[in-house]
Motif scaffolding. Structure first.
Motif, mmCIF file in Angstrom:
data_model
loop_
_atom_site.group_PDB
_atom_site.id
_atom_site.type_symbol
_atom_site.label_atom_id
_atom_site.label_comp_id
_atom_site.label_asym_id
_atom_site.label_seq_id
_atom_site.Cartn_x
_atom_site.Cartn_y
_atom_site.Cartn_z
ATOM 1 N N SER A 119 3.933 57.395 9.333
ATOM 2 C CA SER A 119 2.890 56.469 8.859
ATOM 3 C C SER A 119 2.870 56.190 7.346
ATOM 4 O O SER A 119 2.949 55.029 6.744
ATOM 5 N N LEU A 120 3.578 57.222 6.555
ATOM 6 C CA LEU A 120 3.930 56.708 5.170
ATOM 7 C C LEU A 120 5.169 55.888 4.999
ATOM 8 O O LEU A 120 5.251 55.043 4.255
ATOM 9 N N PHE A 121 6.177 56.113 6.123
ATOM 10 C CA PHE A 121 7.395 55.105 5.839
ATOM 11 C C PHE A 121 6.936 53.656 6.177
ATOM 12 O O PHE A 121 7.390 52.758 5.348
ATOM 13 N N TRP A 122 6.199 53.289 7.168
ATOM 14 C CA TRP A 122 5.989 51.889 7.340
ATOM 15 C C TRP A 122 4.978 51.432 6.222
ATOM 16 O O TRP A 122 5.228 50.151 5.989
ATOM 17 N N GLY A 165 16.722 64.174 8.878
ATOM 18 C CA GLY A 165 15.802 64.663 8.141
ATOM 19 C C GLY A 165 15.342 63.396 7.273
ATOM 20 O O GLY A 165 15.647 62.101 7.528
ATOM 21 N N TRP A 166 14.900 63.902 5.956
ATOM 22 C CA TRP A 166 14.049 62.766 5.034
ATOM 23 C C TRP A 166 14.663 63.232 3.577
ATOM 24 O O TRP A 166 14.883 64.250 3.325
ATOM 25 N N ALA A 167 14.703 62.264 2.726
ATOM 26 C CA ALA A 167 14.724 62.395 1.378
ATOM 27 C C ALA A 167 13.447 61.847 0.754
ATOM 28 O O ALA A 167 12.940 60.895 1.175
ATOM 29 N N TRP A 168 13.108 62.537 -0.399
ATOM 30 C CA TRP A 168 11.676 62.259 -0.736
ATOM 31 C C TRP A 168 11.552 62.070 -2.394
ATOM 32 O O TRP A 168 12.230 63.127 -2.947
ATOM 33 N N ASN A 184 14.888 67.484 9.770
ATOM 34 C CA ASN A 184 14.159 67.156 10.900
ATOM 35 C C ASN A 184 12.859 66.250 10.254
ATOM 36 O O ASN A 184 12.834 65.200 9.508
ATOM 37 N N GLN A 185 11.462 66.800 10.846
ATOM 38 C CA GLN A 185 10.419 65.816 10.297
ATOM 39 C C GLN A 185 9.387 66.931 9.546
ATOM 40 O O GLN A 185 8.263 66.376 9.286
ATOM 41 N N LEU A 204 12.433 58.602 2.623
ATOM 42 C CA LEU A 204 13.630 57.859 3.461
ATOM 43 C C LEU A 204 13.997 58.523 4.461
ATOM 44 O O LEU A 204 14.487 59.763 4.609
ATOM 45 N N ASP A 205 13.500 57.980 5.882
ATOM 46 C CA ASP A 205 13.957 58.678 7.299
ATOM 47 C C ASP A 205 15.433 58.549 7.396
ATOM 48 O O ASP A 205 16.065 57.085 7.381
ATOM 49 N N VAL A 206 16.251 59.313 7.455
ATOM 50 C CA VAL A 206 17.711 59.217 7.835
ATOM 51 C C VAL A 206 18.055 60.071 8.876
ATOM 52 O O VAL A 206 19.179 60.226 9.464
ATOM 53 N N TRP A 207 17.107 59.886 10.024
ATOM 54 C CA TRP A 207 17.520 60.274 11.374
ATOM 55 C C TRP A 207 18.233 58.772 11.841
ATOM 56 O O TRP A 207 18.123 57.682 11.497
#
Length: 241
Positions: A119-122, A165-168, A184-185, A204-207
């Motif tokens: 939801s944040l990513f979009w 995973g993700w970078a924040w 992961n999430q 940033l979603d890096v899946w």
């Protein structure tokens, strides 16, 4: 009820609705507060067309990523919350759920995180080119030395995630900015997992499902493309809040 839920879930990520481009936080939500609704949660609509981010993020990836992957997280989260074994999470907001999860709460941890993160990513993506304000760039430079150093460190965090995973970029209650990565999430709201509490500003979603159709195994190429579609005004609204 569906309209009310969409408005508030869109507010989860500070996203402007198509019909309300100035709306950030709905209802009685305090500035900076995120999800206020309890289950059942709903999949928020994208605030732009699925092909709007091309050539940086392709239409088919957006369709599958949003409709299938995010949609599955929402369904699985609602299913998990309906189980008697998870009654401790009943009537909690999504933020409260994430703060409460522990390693033993696998389904809620993974799917609750997946719903929040996406939801944040979009919301933080935009088809229109935006630039960070001078004030925000100054805050970034103060925290990391320069804007270029910030981007380099963020890129490194995204590249070094092993697997999925993700970078924040985060900010804590002391207004300190930091870059972290999570597997992961997971996200930095999950205090029960040992993360230092902080609010995600940029994720940033890096899946692989986020980039593999277009970039295959070239994650650095996808990371570079990401910077072209960041919605800096939305990131800054979260920072100011």
């Amino acid at each position: 009820m569906e309209k009310r839920e969409f408005i508030k879930i869109a507010g989860l990520a500070g996203v402007a609705m198509l019909s309300n481009p100035t709306g950030l936080f709905a209802g009685s939500r305090k500035p900076g507060q995120l999800e206020t609704l309890q289950a059942p949660f709903a999949l928020p609509a994208l605030p732009y067309a699925t092909d709007a981010l091309e050539p940086h993020i392709d239409k088919l990836t957006m369709e599958i990523h949003h409709d299938k992957h995010h949609g599955a997280y929402v369904k699985n989260l609602n299913d998990a919350l309906a189980l008697p074994a998870n009654s401790a999470f009943a009537n909690l907001t999504l933020e409260q759920i994430l703060a409460k999860v522990t390693a033993k709460d696998g389904a809620i941890r993974n799917n609750g995180g997946g719903h929040y993160n996406h939801s944040l990513f979009w919301a933080q993506l935009s088809p229109n080119k935006t630039e960070p304000s001078a004030a925000f760039k100054a805050a970034i430079a103060k925290a990391f030395g320069s804007w270029e150093t910030f981007q380099s460190q963020f890129n490194d965090a995204a590249k070094k995630v092993f697997g999925s995973g993700w970078a924040w970029l985060t900010v804590n209650k002391n207004k300190e900015l930091a870059i972290i990565s999570t597997p992961n999430q997971d996200n930095p709201l999950m205090e029960g997992l040992g993360y230092k509490p902080a609010t995600p500003l940029l994720g940033l979603d890096v899946w692989e499902h986020a980039y593999y159709l277009k970039h295959q195994n070239r994650r650095p190429e996808y990371i570079d493309a990401f910077w072209n579609v960041v919605n800096w005004p939305e990131v800054e609204k979260r920072w100011k809040a």
